[in-house]
Design a protein around this motif. Sequence first.
Motif, PDB file in Angstrom:
ATOM      1  N   ASP A  55       5.093  49.000 -13.950  1.00  0.00           N
ATOM      2  CA  ASP A  55       4.180  48.692 -15.054  1.00  0.00           C
ATOM      3  C   ASP A  55       4.850  48.850 -16.425  1.00  0.00           C
ATOM      4  O   ASP A  55       4.271  48.502 -17.446  1.00  0.00           O
ATOM      5  CB  ASP A  55       2.871  49.498 -14.956  1.00  0.00           C
ATOM      6  N   LYS A  56       6.079  49.338 -16.448  1.00  0.00           N
ATOM      7  CA  LYS A  56       6.831  49.414 -17.726  1.00  0.00           C
ATOM      8  C   LYS A  56       7.645  48.145 -17.977  1.00  0.00           C
ATOM      9  O   LYS A  56       8.263  47.996 -19.031  1.00  0.00           O
ATOM     10  CB  LYS A  56       7.806  50.602 -17.676  1.00  0.00           C
ATOM     11  N   ILE A  57       7.714  47.239 -16.974  1.00  0.00           N
ATOM     12  CA  ILE A  57       8.604  46.077 -17.101  1.00  0.00           C
ATOM     13  C   ILE A  57       7.770  44.802 -17.224  1.00  0.00           C
ATOM     14  O   ILE A  57       6.932  44.514 -16.366  1.00  0.00           O
ATOM     15  CB  ILE A  57       9.531  45.970 -15.860  1.00  0.00           C
ATOM     16  N   ILE A  58       8.008  44.052 -18.293  1.00  0.00           N
ATOM     17  CA  ILE A  58       7.288  42.781 -18.496  1.00  0.00           C
ATOM     18  C   ILE A  58       8.321  41.663 -18.379  1.00  0.00           C
ATOM     19  O   ILE A  58       9.200  41.512 -19.228  1.00  0.00           O
ATOM     20  CB  ILE A  58       6.606  42.750 -19.875  1.00  0.00           C
ATOM     21  N   GLU A  59       8.193  40.884 -17.301  1.00  0.00           N
ATOM     22  CA  GLU A  59       9.161  39.789 -17.066  1.00  0.00           C
ATOM     23  C   GLU A  59       8.589  38.520 -17.700  1.00  0.00           C
ATOM     24  O   GLU A  59       7.905  37.743 -17.035  1.00  0.00           O
ATOM     25  CB  GLU A  59       9.362  39.602 -15.555  1.00  0.00           C
ATOM     26  N   ILE A  60       8.903  38.310 -18.985  1.00  0.00           N
ATOM     27  CA  ILE A  60       8.221  37.197 -19.674  1.00  0.00           C
ATOM     28  C   ILE A  60       8.676  35.828 -19.182  1.00  0.00           C
ATOM     29  O   ILE A  60       7.965  34.852 -19.396  1.00  0.00           O
ATOM     30  CB  ILE A  60       8.346  37.236 -21.218  1.00  0.00           C
ATOM     31  N   HIS A  61       9.837  35.751 -18.567  1.00  0.00           N
ATOM     32  CA  HIS A  61      10.268  34.456 -18.009  1.00  0.00           C
ATOM     33  C   HIS A  61      10.154  34.441 -16.485  1.00  0.00           C
ATOM     34  O   HIS A  61      10.759  33.609 -15.823  1.00  0.00           O
ATOM     35  CB  HIS A  61      11.694  34.118 -18.463  1.00  0.00           C
ATOM     36  N   GLY A  62       9.380  35.397 -15.952  1.00  0.00           N
ATOM     37  CA  GLY A  62       9.103  35.390 -14.517  1.00  0.00           C
ATOM     38  C   GLY A  62      10.188  36.054 -13.696  1.00  0.00           C
ATOM     39  O   GLY A  62      11.006  36.823 -14.204  1.00  0.00           O
ATOM     40  N   THR A  63      10.176  35.743 -12.398  1.00  0.00           N
ATOM     41  CA  THR A  63      11.126  36.357 -11.474  1.00  0.00           C
ATOM     42  C   THR A  63      11.663  35.308 -10.493  1.00  0.00           C
ATOM     43  O   THR A  63      10.912  34.415 -10.068  1.00  0.00           O
ATOM     44  CB  THR A  63      10.457  37.502 -10.674  1.00  0.00           C
ATOM     45  N   ALA A  64      12.935  35.465 -10.145  1.00  0.00           N
ATOM     46  CA  ALA A  64      13.548  34.541  -9.176  1.00  0.00           C
ATOM     47  C   ALA A  64      13.163  34.892  -7.746  1.00  0.00           C
ATOM     48  O   ALA A  64      13.486  34.144  -6.822  1.00  0.00           O
ATOM     49  CB  ALA A  64      15.075  34.596  -9.323  1.00  0.00           C
ATOM     50  N   PHE A  65      12.455  36.022  -7.564  1.00  0.00           N
ATOM     51  CA  PHE A  65      12.244  36.532  -6.197  1.00  0.00           C
ATOM     52  C   PHE A  65      10.949  36.044  -5.543  1.00  0.00           C
ATOM     53  O   PHE A  65      10.630  36.467  -4.444  1.00  0.00           O
ATOM     54  CB  PHE A  65      12.339  38.064  -6.198  1.00  0.00           C
ATOM     55  N   GLY A  66      10.229  35.162  -6.226  1.00  0.00           N
ATOM     56  CA  GLY A  66       9.034  34.563  -5.620  1.00  0.00           C
ATOM     57  C   GLY A  66       9.027  33.062  -5.880  1.00  0.00           C
ATOM     58  O   GLY A  66       9.727  32.570  -6.767  1.00  0.00           O
ATOM     59  N   VAL A  67       8.232  32.363  -5.092  1.00  0.00           N
ATOM     60  CA  VAL A  67       8.104  30.900  -5.226  1.00  0.00           C
ATOM     61  C   VAL A  67       6.610  30.600  -5.140  1.00  0.00           C
ATOM     62  O   VAL A  67       5.889  31.282  -4.400  1.00  0.00           O
ATOM     63  CB  VAL A  67       8.850  30.179  -4.075  1.00  0.00           C
ATOM     64  N   SER A  68       6.136  29.604  -5.897  1.00  0.00           N
ATOM     65  CA  SER A  68       4.719  29.255  -5.733  1.00  0.00           C
ATOM     66  C   SER A  68       4.517  27.754  -5.748  1.00  0.00           C
ATOM     67  O   SER A  68       5.372  26.995  -6.220  1.00  0.00           O
ATOM     68  CB  SER A  68       3.846  29.937  -6.787  1.00  0.00           C
ATOM     69  N   CYS A  69       3.370  27.367  -5.204  1.00  0.00           N
ATOM     70  CA  CYS A  69       2.994  25.950  -5.185  1.00  0.00           C
ATOM     71  C   CYS A  69       2.338  25.631  -6.529  1.00  0.00           C
ATOM     72  O   CYS A  69       1.410  26.321  -6.945  1.00  0.00           O
ATOM     73  CB  CYS A  69       2.026  25.668  -4.041  1.00  0.00           C
ATOM     74  N   LEU A  70       2.823  24.593  -7.191  1.00  0.00           N
ATOM     75  CA  LEU A  70       2.286  24.250  -8.511  1.00  0.00           C
ATOM     76  C   LEU A  70       0.908  23.602  -8.409  1.00  0.00           C
ATOM     77  O   LEU A  70       0.218  23.463  -9.406  1.00  0.00           O
ATOM     78  CB  LEU A  70       3.253  23.314  -9.257  1.00  0.00           C
ATOM     79  N   THR A  71       0.489  23.229  -7.184  1.00  0.00           N
ATOM     80  CA  THR A  71      -0.840  22.614  -7.014  1.00  0.00           C
ATOM     81  C   THR A  71      -1.890  23.645  -6.596  1.00  0.00           C
ATOM     82  O   THR A  71      -2.887  23.827  -7.281  1.00  0.00           O
ATOM     83  CB  THR A  71      -0.781  21.475  -5.972  1.00  0.00           C
ATOM     84  N   CYS A  72      -1.639  24.356  -5.478  1.00  0.00           N
ATOM     85  CA  CYS A  72      -2.693  25.259  -4.970  1.00  0.00           C
ATOM     86  C   CYS A  72      -2.403  26.727  -5.268  1.00  0.00           C
ATOM     87  O   CYS A  72      -3.235  27.582  -5.019  1.00  0.00           O
ATOM     88  CB  CYS A  72      -2.899  25.045  -3.469  1.00  0.00           C
ATOM     89  N   GLY A  73      -1.217  27.026  -5.780  1.00  0.00           N
ATOM     90  CA  GLY A  73      -0.894  28.401  -6.156  1.00  0.00           C
ATOM     91  C   GLY A  73      -0.422  29.278  -5.016  1.00  0.00           C
ATOM     92  O   GLY A  73      -0.143  30.467  -5.218  1.00  0.00           O
ATOM     93  N   LYS A  74      -0.330  28.722  -3.800  1.00  0.00           N
ATOM     94  CA  LYS A  74       0.117  29.564  -2.672  1.00  0.00           C
ATOM     95  C   LYS A  74       1.479  30.205  -2.989  1.00  0.00           C
ATOM     96  O   LYS A  74       2.373  29.546  -3.514  1.00  0.00           O
ATOM     97  CB  LYS A  74       0.219  28.704  -1.402  1.00  0.00           C
TER      98      LYS A  74
END
Length: 265
Positions: free
Chosen positions: A128-147
């Motif tokens: 909770d002390k770290i704010i990744e404003i450009h996201g993380t390379a360690f996850g992937v998501s679907c740009l349509t349904c968000g999975k």
Amino acid sequence: MNIYFRIGNQNVNPLVIQAADLIKNAHKILIFTGAGLSTESGIPDFRSPGGIWDRYDPSEFYFDRFISSEASREKYWEMSTTYYQVMKKAQPNPAHLALKKLDDTGRLLAIVTQNIDHLHHQAGHSSDKIIEIHGTAFGVSCLTCGKQYNRDEIEARLSAGTRVPYCDDCSGILKPNTISFGQAMPEDKMEQSLFYAQQCDLCLALGSSLVVYPAASIPQQAVRNGAHLIIINRDETPLDPLADLVVHDSVSTCLDQIMDQVLAS
Ligand code: CNA
């Protein structure tokens, strides 16, 4: 020309001593980090010689091209996989470890990072002390349904021959959970970062060219609210004139020495 003081068996840049003094007098410290913090962990930055933009054309990777062109998505995944494999093996370097020591003094508000490499997490800060404003390379998501997908699951598909992965549920476009040029920033993370920029009495901008917006507005906001600013970056940045102290040197060597000075007193 850099002039160094000899302290114990170390050559210490006198600016390190001034930076340590500013830290000792601060109560609420905001850290803002960029890719230069992780180059000494073996992850190339974007803009230095030999950096990512020396090897790839950044215009290929704008968000609208990723959305509109299968060929651009293929190139993107090729580039992204190369760097993900490097990030996966990388370990925190003395700069990350020095920031953990600073956190342990109890005066760190937050780390706002442009890095997507998880090395601040690996250094042991609470997440909770770290704010990744450009996201993380360690996850992937679907740009349509968000999975959400685990990155390694998608990497396994790519190494088995898939050139561009799509969503199992809706066939939507998959993308790593990182922010590309032209892609909307996560509003909650920007708001939280700007809130800390208003709260802090000292901001350290570390290993960043400070040319990518809106991220670079965070240290500017801190100065606008009366905080001191220390910039440590190998090359000059456009925000250098705003800073109380600028050190053009290796961020890991400097931070390590700064924390030695802070903890010595
Ligand atoms: P950048 O524009 O590539 O700037 C990096 C800066 O770091 C340069 O000005 C260098 O002079 C400096 N630098 C490099 N190595 C060192 C060192 N050892 N000591 C001191 N200074 C050093 O990168 P920014 O982060 O400013 O730009 C923002 C981009 C980079 C963000 O969108 C990130 O997502 C993106 N990025 C992240 C990573 C990562 O997660 N490690 C890697 C590459 C790019």
